[in-house]
Design a protein around this motif. Structure first.
Motif, mmCIF file in Angstrom:
data_model
loop_
_atom_site.group_PDB
_atom_site.id
_atom_site.type_symbol
_atom_site.label_atom_id
_atom_site.label_comp_id
_atom_site.label_asym_id
_atom_site.label_seq_id
_atom_site.Cartn_x
_atom_site.Cartn_y
_atom_site.Cartn_z
ATOM 1 N N ALA A 1 1.017 -0.912 -0.055
ATOM 2 C CA ALA A 1 -0.249 0.004 0.183
ATOM 3 C C ALA A 1 0.774 1.127 -0.104
ATOM 4 O O ALA A 1 0.588 2.320 -0.382
ATOM 5 N N LEU A 2 1.851 1.135 0.640
ATOM 6 C CA LEU A 2 2.975 2.083 0.834
ATOM 7 C C LEU A 2 3.478 2.304 -0.346
ATOM 8 O O LEU A 2 3.888 3.110 -0.917
ATOM 9 N N GLN A 3 5.149 1.580 -0.366
ATOM 10 C CA GLN A 3 5.673 1.157 -1.488
ATOM 11 C C GLN A 3 5.251 0.308 -2.789
ATOM 12 O O GLN A 3 6.424 0.679 -3.185
ATOM 13 N N GLY A 4 4.636 0.031 -2.514
ATOM 14 C CA GLY A 4 3.561 -0.380 -4.101
ATOM 15 C C GLY A 4 4.499 -1.179 -4.730
ATOM 16 O O GLY A 4 4.394 -2.243 -3.878
ATOM 17 N N ASP A 5 4.980 -1.738 -6.523
ATOM 18 C CA ASP A 5 5.515 -3.105 -6.765
ATOM 19 C C ASP A 5 7.358 -2.616 -5.741
ATOM 20 O O ASP A 5 8.299 -4.076 -6.073
ATOM 21 N N THR A 6 7.949 -1.886 -5.624
ATOM 22 C CA THR A 6 9.132 -2.063 -4.651
ATOM 23 C C THR A 6 9.579 -3.022 -3.825
ATOM 24 O O THR A 6 10.690 -3.136 -3.778
ATOM 25 N N VAL A 7 8.273 -2.903 -2.966
ATOM 26 C CA VAL A 7 8.790 -4.205 -1.963
ATOM 27 C C VAL A 7 8.251 -5.686 -2.707
ATOM 28 O O VAL A 7 9.542 -5.847 -1.532
ATOM 29 N N ARG A 8 8.364 -5.657 -3.494
ATOM 30 C CA ARG A 8 8.981 -7.358 -3.857
ATOM 31 C C ARG A 8 10.002 -7.153 -4.380
ATOM 32 O O ARG A 8 10.233 -8.737 -4.220
ATOM 33 N N ILE A 9 11.242 -6.952 -4.131
ATOM 34 C CA ILE A 9 12.092 -6.877 -4.083
ATOM 35 C C ILE A 9 12.974 -8.036 -2.882
ATOM 36 O O ILE A 9 13.447 -8.720 -2.573
ATOM 37 N N VAL A 10 12.104 -7.555 -1.653
ATOM 38 C CA VAL A 10 12.072 -8.538 -0.614
ATOM 39 C C VAL A 10 11.774 -10.266 -0.437
ATOM 40 O O VAL A 10 12.830 -10.318 0.996
ATOM 41 N N TYR A 11 11.201 -10.756 -1.837
ATOM 42 C CA TYR A 11 11.881 -12.552 -1.477
ATOM 43 C C TYR A 11 13.179 -12.727 -1.875
ATOM 44 O O TYR A 11 13.146 -14.143 -2.040
ATOM 45 N N LEU A 12 13.564 -11.556 -2.233
ATOM 46 C CA LEU A 12 15.308 -12.135 -2.928
ATOM 47 C C LEU A 12 16.316 -11.622 -1.552
ATOM 48 O O LEU A 12 17.507 -11.493 -0.622
#
Length: 261
Positions: free
Chosen positions: A44-55
């Motif tokens: 909700a806050l960081q958008g798609d940039t949060v997807r790097i969390v999975y790496l």
């Protein structure tokens, strides 16, 4: 535990466990990353940039886990003097350093849109950078110790001691976001609870398990390679000693010939 520390028994176990860890971990890591990139919702806050969390999170976990492996193996080597423990510590150093470097790189990529800077001297980031330097120092010390042993100057325990002392940095990394005013977010997963929604948590946990299996498979493969090199070197040394003994026997005077004169 001493039974599994037998090199022959370890090699029999590692022969089938290595591909199982590598291929199983690779499959889980691919599933987790694909799930996180293509199916998990945006934050909700960081958008798609949060997807790097999975790496980023699995590599951060394994950066610390790699040094924990070194510390435990170093303790076993110092206390029980078993060479297989030293081989395990040596095998864990390079993959641990690689995961730590990937953690720092992905953290910088994530930090650029989140913080507006590629790098800040935050407590968590700085302690992880120190961990990377500790890996470099350990590998240098371990290489120097092996060279000293090969030169016949005795076995040095400095790398093992360094591995134990460097473990002090692991709790500093873990608690840095709590001890200091930090830009880095606090832990989202703690013992018994999680602040993450299941849509994010499930693929993240799969990724952590998958990358952990990859790390274990790489460490086992490196241990097998180190043992194979040691066996080949010992075989060559025995052949060289046998050849020298035959040469000395051939050059020695024959007593029967002396009696003829």
């Amino acid at each position: 535990m001493h039974g599994f520390a037998n090199p022959a028994r370890f090699l029999r176990l590692a022969r089938w466990l290595t591909p199982l860890c590598l291929f199983g971990g690779l499959a889980m890591a691919v599933v987790a990353c694909a799930w996180g990139v293509f199916f998990a919702p945006a934050d909700a806050l960081q958008g798609d940039t949060v997807r790097i969390v999975y790496l980023h999170v699995p590599t951060a976990w394994l950066g610390m886990g790699g040094w924990s492996t070194i510390a435990i193996a170093s303790f076993c080597e110092i206390v029980w003097r078993h060479p297989l423990a030293g081989i395990a510590a040596r095998a864990a150093a390079l993959p641990g350093a690689v995961f730590t470097a990937v953690c720092l790189i992905t953290g910088s990529i994530w930090g650029r849109p989140a913080w507006g800077a590629w790098w800040v001297w935050d407590g968590r980031l700085t302690s992880m950078l120190v961990l990377l330097f500790l890996y470099f120092g350990y590998m240098a010390l371990e290489s120097a110790a092996r060279g000293q042993a090969e030169a016949g100057q005795g076995q040095s325990r400095m790398a093992s001691i360094f591995g134990l002392v460097g473990a002090v940095n692991i709790p500093i990394i873990h608690y840095s976001v709590l001890w200091w005013n930090s830009l880095h977010q606090p832990p989202s997963i703690t013992a018994g609870k999680s602040a993450m929604a299941s849509e994010f948590l499930i693929p993240l946990l799969i990724g952590v398990v998958g990358f952990s299996l990859i790390f274990g498979g790489v460490v086992l493969a490196r241990m097998r390679a180190i043992l194979a090199d040691a066996q080949a070197e010992a075989r060559l040394r025995r052949k060289a000693m046998a050849a020298q003994a035959r040469a000395r026997a051939a050059a020695a005077p024959n007593p029967d010939d002396e009696e003829l004169w």
